[in-house]
Motif scaffolding. Sequence first.
Motif, PDB file in Angstrom:
ATOM      1  N   PHE A  74      32.007  18.865 -26.184  1.00  0.00           N
ATOM      2  CA  PHE A  74      32.834  19.576 -25.206  1.00  0.00           C
ATOM      3  C   PHE A  74      34.268  19.614 -25.710  1.00  0.00           C
ATOM      4  O   PHE A  74      34.801  18.592 -26.162  1.00  0.00           O
ATOM      5  CB  PHE A  74      32.773  18.861 -23.846  1.00  0.00           C
ATOM      6  N   ASP A  75      34.891  20.790 -25.655  1.00  0.00           N
ATOM      7  CA  ASP A  75      36.294  20.944 -26.013  1.00  0.00           C
ATOM      8  C   ASP A  75      36.578  20.401 -27.420  1.00  0.00           C
ATOM      9  O   ASP A  75      37.549  19.676 -27.645  1.00  0.00           O
ATOM     10  CB  ASP A  75      37.179  20.244 -24.971  1.00  0.00           C
ATOM     11  N   SER A  90      27.855  19.704 -21.074  1.00  0.00           N
ATOM     12  CA  SER A  90      28.952  20.632 -21.269  1.00  0.00           C
ATOM     13  C   SER A  90      28.631  21.971 -20.617  1.00  0.00           C
ATOM     14  O   SER A  90      27.526  22.495 -20.766  1.00  0.00           O
ATOM     15  CB  SER A  90      29.197  20.826 -22.769  1.00  0.00           C
ATOM     16  N   LEU A 112      33.077  19.552 -18.083  1.00  0.00           N
ATOM     17  CA  LEU A 112      32.094  18.588 -18.551  1.00  0.00           C
ATOM     18  C   LEU A 112      31.544  17.863 -17.330  1.00  0.00           C
ATOM     19  O   LEU A 112      32.264  17.117 -16.653  1.00  0.00           O
ATOM     20  CB  LEU A 112      32.745  17.573 -19.500  1.00  0.00           C
TER      21      LEU A 112
END
Length: 603
Positions: free
Chosen positions: A297-298, A350, A355
């Motif tokens: 995520f990210d 995700s 999240l």
Amino acid sequence: MTARARVRAPELIGKGGWLNTGDRQYTLADLRGRIVILDFWTFCCVNCLHVLDELRELEEKHRDTVVIIGVHSPKFVHEAEHQAVVDAVERYEVHHPVLDDSELATWKQYAVRAWPTLVVVDPEGYVVAQHAGEGHAHAIEKLVEELETEHAAKGTLRRGDDPYVAPEPVATHLRFPGKALVLPDGGFLVSDSTRHRLVELEADGETVRGHFGTGERGFADGGREEARFSEPQGLAVLPDGRIAVADTVNHAIRALDLTTGVTTTLAGTGRQWWQGSATDGPATEVDLSSPWDIAWFDDRLWIAMAGVHQLWTYDPGTGTVGVAAGTTNEGLVDGPGDEAWFAQPSGLASAGDRLWVADSENSALRYVDLEGAVHTAVGTGLFDFGHRDGPAGQALLQHPLGVTALPDGSAAVSDTYNHALRRYDPRSGEVTTLATDLREPSDAVLVDGDLVVVESARHRLTRLRLPEEAVRVAGRAHRTQRAATEVAAGTLRLDVVFQAPAGQKLDTRYGPSTRLLVSSTPPELLAEGSGPGTDLSRDLVLADGVTEGVLHVSAMAASCDDDPANEYPACHVHQQDWGVPVNVTATGASRLPLVLAGMDEQG
């Protein structure tokens, strides 16, 4: 020999009976002459699982003089089910007798206030020590050695066979699987947690292609037949195509290359993180604590660090790890990442701009946004749980371990202790039930519009068609069944009892060696006394008009070997969090003792 208080140990009683004894029912009289260690635990509690691992070496080393008895004392309704306890004893490889104390009878007799708590009973049947929390194995082993010497000299020590009787093994392809991942060709990779390996399945979810790992508990890199894991859980695909593995009991993140079959270590040292350890740095030099799930995520790999109630991240570009959210305090608090509280986050998914987090001990669904702030979608905190659908503010879950992002922006929750699959829709704010009659679902993955659920306690993957209309459950609500402590109005003296183990002293080399943090639910319960400090005793002032609530107490103490000749003494950290339900009454107590280690001499 240090003089000890002598308190006769109460009898061991539990409605659920005994496990791991070949159906024999034990009393304390049957164990007279042995050193008995009572481990009050419940299988939802990650700190209890840490203690099980801490005790393994002591259990083996002193098997002819020490009997460890797990007293299973449930928090959640599901944990009071006898079969669930049977499953947990196998799942976590508990190799000593276990008393199923489903109604908390023995818990109450020993005045236990927290999971985990260890009580030592000497060969004559007297309680000689009590320890709450983790990190006490070294102190207990020293006490055991003293008791062996003392009672051998008195003639009251009886050596003998271990009363543990192993259950019959059961043949299944998987044994208490934890998490699953869909492979590019439609097959599955499953963390076969109790057998300490990863299993690759065909697209039917049943046919075994092969496995990774020897199947024996350990920590070793290498090929299919060389690598070792210890109760692996979460799985996630890295940008380079390798599979990241949350190797939970090894406190590590591993990486599996499916093309070569080789496993390497990405993060962690194999040691458990303790207060005072580094919270960021080169990934293989920083300790972790029970990483339960992982998700990309990210642009980073996020880690649900169940053991310390935090979220961490791993950056493959820099090869570093660090804390992303959570303070290590256990509870439900939203806000910026460095202020938020979690309680054993155990599932991640995700979903583009967020999240999702299955926050298991809070029975909550949380999420982190792209700015790093933490929000709660469903759930109210540590003590309220159940199975109730409806508006998210009123809906209830029970210890969810997994969450799955769905294509429409909603989230499917593996509602583990409700044996159900639930759905939260952010657009409507509603919680519904997708399926019931699952058995401890711990994860689910999306395959061609269906959900394939990891039914952990049925040792299989189960495919479910996503229904057009979800099943609606009217509701069952529960609260933790521990009896509230009656306290008097006004000033309440809080005493966290800590006695440094024999041969040790408080470690004051770098400032105060103790820490105390106090808060309450509702916050209005405390007029004075909340917040951090270094003294283990404190006067709390209860607010007028608030008659019930929960006191949250977190304590830590550091002790080191007291040997002036040793330039580098061994040091140990003792820590525990308590959630103490209280009722304010006219006849209540004006003192609240919580034993971190030792005996409460004023009790």
